[in-house]
Motif scaffolding. Structure first.
Motif, mmCIF file in Angstrom:
data_model
loop_
_atom_site.group_PDB
_atom_site.id
_atom_site.type_symbol
_atom_site.label_atom_id
_atom_site.label_comp_id
_atom_site.label_asym_id
_atom_site.label_seq_id
_atom_site.Cartn_x
_atom_site.Cartn_y
_atom_site.Cartn_z
ATOM 1 N N SER A 56 3.455 -18.569 0.921
ATOM 2 C CA SER A 56 2.973 -18.271 2.267
ATOM 3 C C SER A 56 1.640 -17.522 2.225
ATOM 4 O O SER A 56 1.495 -16.528 1.503
ATOM 5 N N THR A 57 0.679 -18.001 3.006
ATOM 6 C CA THR A 57 -0.619 -17.319 3.063
ATOM 7 C C THR A 57 -0.484 -15.924 3.680
ATOM 8 O O THR A 57 -1.271 -15.025 3.357
ATOM 9 N N ASN A 58 0.487 -15.737 4.553
ATOM 10 C CA ASN A 58 0.719 -14.394 5.112
ATOM 11 C C ASN A 58 1.164 -13.417 4.025
ATOM 12 O O ASN A 58 0.752 -12.250 4.017
ATOM 13 N N GLU A 59 2.005 -13.903 3.117
ATOM 14 C CA GLU A 59 2.449 -13.053 2.011
ATOM 15 C C GLU A 59 1.297 -12.730 1.074
ATOM 16 O O GLU A 59 1.152 -11.583 0.617
ATOM 17 N N ILE A 60 0.476 -13.727 0.792
ATOM 18 C CA ILE A 60 -0.687 -13.502 -0.078
ATOM 19 C C ILE A 60 -1.611 -12.463 0.540
ATOM 20 O O ILE A 60 -2.090 -11.547 -0.135
ATOM 21 N N THR A 61 -1.865 -12.610 1.835
ATOM 22 C CA THR A 61 -2.744 -11.670 2.537
ATOM 23 C C THR A 61 -2.210 -10.244 2.435
ATOM 24 O O THR A 61 -2.967 -9.292 2.219
ATOM 25 N N THR A 62 -0.897 -10.108 2.557
ATOM 26 C CA THR A 62 -0.282 -8.775 2.433
ATOM 27 C C THR A 62 -0.492 -8.207 1.034
ATOM 28 O O THR A 62 -0.825 -7.026 0.859
ATOM 29 N N TYR A 63 -0.335 -9.062 0.003
ATOM 30 C CA TYR A 63 -0.431 -8.578 -1.368
ATOM 31 C C TYR A 63 -1.859 -8.289 -1.812
ATOM 32 O O TYR A 63 -2.082 -7.502 -2.736
ATOM 33 N N VAL A 64 -2.839 -8.913 -1.184
ATOM 34 C CA VAL A 64 -4.227 -8.582 -1.510
ATOM 35 C C VAL A 64 -4.492 -7.107 -1.225
ATOM 36 O O VAL A 64 -5.203 -6.421 -1.972
ATOM 37 N N ASP A 65 -3.890 -6.602 -0.153
ATOM 38 C CA ASP A 65 -4.043 -5.185 0.186
ATOM 39 C C ASP A 65 -3.077 -4.303 -0.608
ATOM 40 O O ASP A 65 -3.399 -3.166 -0.952
ATOM 41 N N LYS A 66 -1.897 -4.846 -0.925
ATOM 42 C CA LYS A 66 -0.889 -4.050 -1.639
ATOM 43 C C LYS A 66 -1.202 -3.944 -3.130
ATOM 44 O O LYS A 66 -1.060 -2.884 -3.737
ATOM 45 N N LYS A 67 -1.532 -5.049 -3.736
ATOM 46 C CA LYS A 67 -2.024 -5.165 -5.115
ATOM 47 C C LYS A 67 -0.971 -4.990 -6.202
ATOM 48 O O LYS A 67 -0.907 -5.782 -7.119
ATOM 49 N N SER A 68 -0.146 -3.952 -6.165
ATOM 50 C CA SER A 68 0.688 -3.633 -7.324
ATOM 51 C C SER A 68 2.130 -3.339 -6.947
ATOM 52 O O SER A 68 2.440 -2.913 -5.838
ATOM 53 N N ASP A 69 3.011 -3.598 -7.915
ATOM 54 C CA ASP A 69 4.388 -3.118 -7.896
ATOM 55 C C ASP A 69 4.588 -2.302 -9.170
ATOM 56 O O ASP A 69 3.658 -2.130 -9.965
ATOM 57 N N ASP A 70 5.799 -1.847 -9.395
ATOM 58 C CA ASP A 70 6.042 -0.963 -10.531
ATOM 59 C C ASP A 70 5.656 -1.596 -11.870
ATOM 60 O O ASP A 70 5.031 -0.950 -12.711
ATOM 61 N N ASN A 71 6.054 -2.849 -12.067
ATOM 62 C CA ASN A 71 5.847 -3.491 -13.374
ATOM 63 C C ASN A 71 4.899 -4.677 -13.326
ATOM 64 O O ASN A 71 4.898 -5.504 -14.238
ATOM 65 N N ARG A 72 4.081 -4.749 -12.275
ATOM 66 C CA ARG A 72 3.167 -5.884 -12.150
ATOM 67 C C ARG A 72 1.974 -5.535 -11.273
ATOM 68 O O ARG A 72 2.117 -4.847 -10.257
ATOM 69 N N ASP A 73 0.806 -5.994 -11.686
ATOM 70 C CA ASP A 73 -0.406 -5.893 -10.875
ATOM 71 C C ASP A 73 -0.852 -7.302 -10.501
ATOM 72 O O ASP A 73 -0.862 -8.199 -11.357
ATOM 73 N N MET A 74 -1.245 -7.480 -9.232
ATOM 74 C CA MET A 74 -1.712 -8.780 -8.761
ATOM 75 C C MET A 74 -3.238 -8.802 -8.726
ATOM 76 O O MET A 74 -3.888 -7.813 -8.402
ATOM 77 N N TYR A 75 -3.805 -9.975 -9.055
ATOM 78 C CA TYR A 75 -5.248 -10.167 -9.039
ATOM 79 C C TYR A 75 -5.568 -11.467 -8.294
ATOM 80 O O TYR A 75 -5.032 -12.532 -8.622
ATOM 81 N N PHE A 76 -6.446 -11.342 -7.316
ATOM 82 C CA PHE A 76 -6.844 -12.490 -6.495
ATOM 83 C C PHE A 76 -8.362 -12.652 -6.596
ATOM 84 O O PHE A 76 -9.114 -11.707 -6.316
ATOM 85 N N PHE A 77 -8.810 -13.835 -6.980
ATOM 86 C CA PHE A 77 -10.233 -14.056 -7.222
ATOM 87 C C PHE A 77 -10.772 -15.201 -6.368
ATOM 88 O O PHE A 77 -10.077 -16.212 -6.128
ATOM 89 N N GLY A 78 -12.029 -15.040 -5.972
ATOM 90 C CA GLY A 78 -12.788 -16.151 -5.429
ATOM 91 C C GLY A 78 -13.673 -16.714 -6.520
ATOM 92 O O GLY A 78 -14.199 -15.971 -7.362
ATOM 93 N N LEU A 79 -13.835 -18.034 -6.542
ATOM 94 C CA LEU A 79 -14.674 -18.699 -7.534
ATOM 95 C C LEU A 79 -15.921 -19.225 -6.832
ATOM 96 O O LEU A 79 -15.831 -19.852 -5.771
ATOM 97 N N TYR A 80 -17.086 -18.983 -7.441
ATOM 98 C CA TYR A 80 -18.354 -19.299 -6.790
ATOM 99 C C TYR A 80 -19.204 -20.223 -7.663
ATOM 100 O O TYR A 80 -19.251 -20.073 -8.895
ATOM 101 N N PHE A 81 -19.873 -21.156 -7.011
ATOM 102 C CA PHE A 81 -20.883 -21.987 -7.651
ATOM 103 C C PHE A 81 -22.130 -21.919 -6.777
ATOM 104 O O PHE A 81 -22.101 -22.324 -5.612
ATOM 105 N N ASN A 82 -23.202 -21.368 -7.340
ATOM 106 C CA ASN A 82 -24.445 -21.164 -6.581
ATOM 107 C C ASN A 82 -24.191 -20.437 -5.261
ATOM 108 O O ASN A 82 -24.640 -20.856 -4.185
ATOM 109 N N ASP A 83 -23.411 -19.347 -5.355
ATOM 110 C CA ASP A 83 -23.109 -18.459 -4.227
ATOM 111 C C ASP A 83 -22.218 -19.091 -3.152
ATOM 112 O O ASP A 83 -22.009 -18.489 -2.098
ATOM 113 N N GLU A 84 -21.672 -20.257 -3.406
ATOM 114 C CA GLU A 84 -20.726 -20.888 -2.475
ATOM 115 C C GLU A 84 -19.308 -20.692 -2.994
ATOM 116 O O GLU A 84 -19.034 -20.891 -4.188
#
Length: 343
Positions: free
Chosen positions: A42-70
């Motif tokens: 769910s994109t709603n769950e992902i959006t929540t975790y971007v702000d939450k980032k971590s739990d006790d035994n796990r860290d989440m990382y969300f990246f954007g990929l860019y080609f020529n600034d796009e």
């Protein structure tokens, strides 16, 4: 025709730390438009975790990929602290950028991020399907499986049941495989190591994620689902044996050049290069600026005429003032237009 003497393409990744980042929304849209419904979180769950980032035994990382600034892609990954495993949940690119020449520079930057930030990783893993084309494997899984092999990922020759993506998404409970990579080339893995990675993924990744969104009774049901998966895997493992790692997917193709490995030659190939965006955007400076200059000139002339009439002055009386005013105005216009057109 003159030939270009130099060419340049720029690759970049960006760690998202806030769901309010406009580029995060762009990257999430690429994910949403690309991933099949049955394998989509769910994109709603992902959006929540971007702000939450971590739990006790796990860290989440969300990246954007860019080609020529796009923004052209999205990576979602989780670092599991117990086994020091980085699991790649999703790695997607816009369809027109599904090339080796785009994937590998970006994936190299992705790995470099963790190295530069001194995050101790023993294993990279990714969940992939090993269905044949006749069994309707999704294209994204095929791309990822194909591209990761050139990055020294190996397929663990043992069934990996993916937990449900939520309490009632039964279509997502696939039999997949794990692809794994270590800091050095590995060709087999002990069953105990494999099982510890599985438990870390199931408990500290899946269960931890959905515990943030499910009500207590549903969390209990999901816990039972995870426990059953772990029990079934342990029942099929001999703790004293090792699991071999395969260079190519089991039961699909002998090698990638066979015809069974392609949907259509123009759809599945990842050879080639991404074209730079040669479409020039409309320069608003010229569209808006030139009419404004004309309007200002007319208004200034009219105002000057009114002042001359009101104070019964002659043009010769204000001539010494017109020259510096004209020079200043011309200089400002030249500076503004040169800055805009040089970008």
């Amino acid at each position: 025709m003159a030939k270009a003497s130099s060419l340049q393409s720029m690759y970049k990744i960006k760690l998202f730390t806030s769901s309010s980042d406009k580029d995060f929304i762009k990257a999430l849209k690429i994910y949403n438009d690309t991933i099949p419904a049955e394998t989509k979180t769910s994109t709603n769950e992902i959006t929540t975790y971007v702000d939450k980032k971590s739990d006790d035994n796990r860290d989440m990382y969300f990246f954007g990929l860019y080609f020529n600034d796009e923004v052209i892609g999205y990576i979602e990954s989780g670092y599991l602290k117990i086994t020091k495993t980085l699991i790649i949940d999703y790695l997607v690119l816009k369809e027109q950028f599904n090339y080796n020449s785009v994937f590998y520079p970006l994936f190299s930057l992705f790995q470099k991020f963790f190295s530069d930030n001194l995050i101790d990783i023993e294993y990279f893993v990714a969940e992939v399907s090993v269905k044949t084309l006749e069994q309707n494997v999704d294209k994204e899984s095929y791309y990822l499986r194909k591209l990761l092999q050139a990055e020294d990922f190996r397929l663990i020759d043992f069934p990996y049941p993916q937990p449900r993506l939520g309490d009632n998404n039964y279509e997502s409970n696939f039999n997949l495989r794990l692809m794994i990579k270590s800091t050095s080339s590995i060709y087999e893995i002990r069953n105990q190591t494999f099982m510890s990675i599985i438990e870390d993924i199931y408990i500290n990744h899946y269960l931890s994620w959905y515990s943030s969104f499910l009500i207590p009774s549903k969390i209990e049901d999901y816990q039972k689902h995870i426990d059953n998966l772990i029990t079934n895997i342990k029942a099929d493992l001999n703790p004293d044996e090792k699991i071999r790692l395969n260079v190519l997917p089991i039961g699909t193709c002998e090698h990638y050049m066979t015809t069974q490995c392609f949907y259509k030659s123009n759809e599945i190939s990842t050879a080639g290069f991404a074209k730079n965006n040669t479409t020039k955007s409309i320069n608003l400076t010229w569209i808006i600026g030139i009419p404004l200059v004309i309007i200002f000139a007319i208004a200034f002339t009219f105002l000057l005429f009114v002042l001359l009439e009101k104070f019964k002055m002659k043009t010769d009386d204000i001539a010494p003032l017109l020259t510096p005013i004209s020079s200043i105005f011309t200089g400002i216009l030249a500076l503004a237009f040169s800055n805009k057109t040089s970008k």
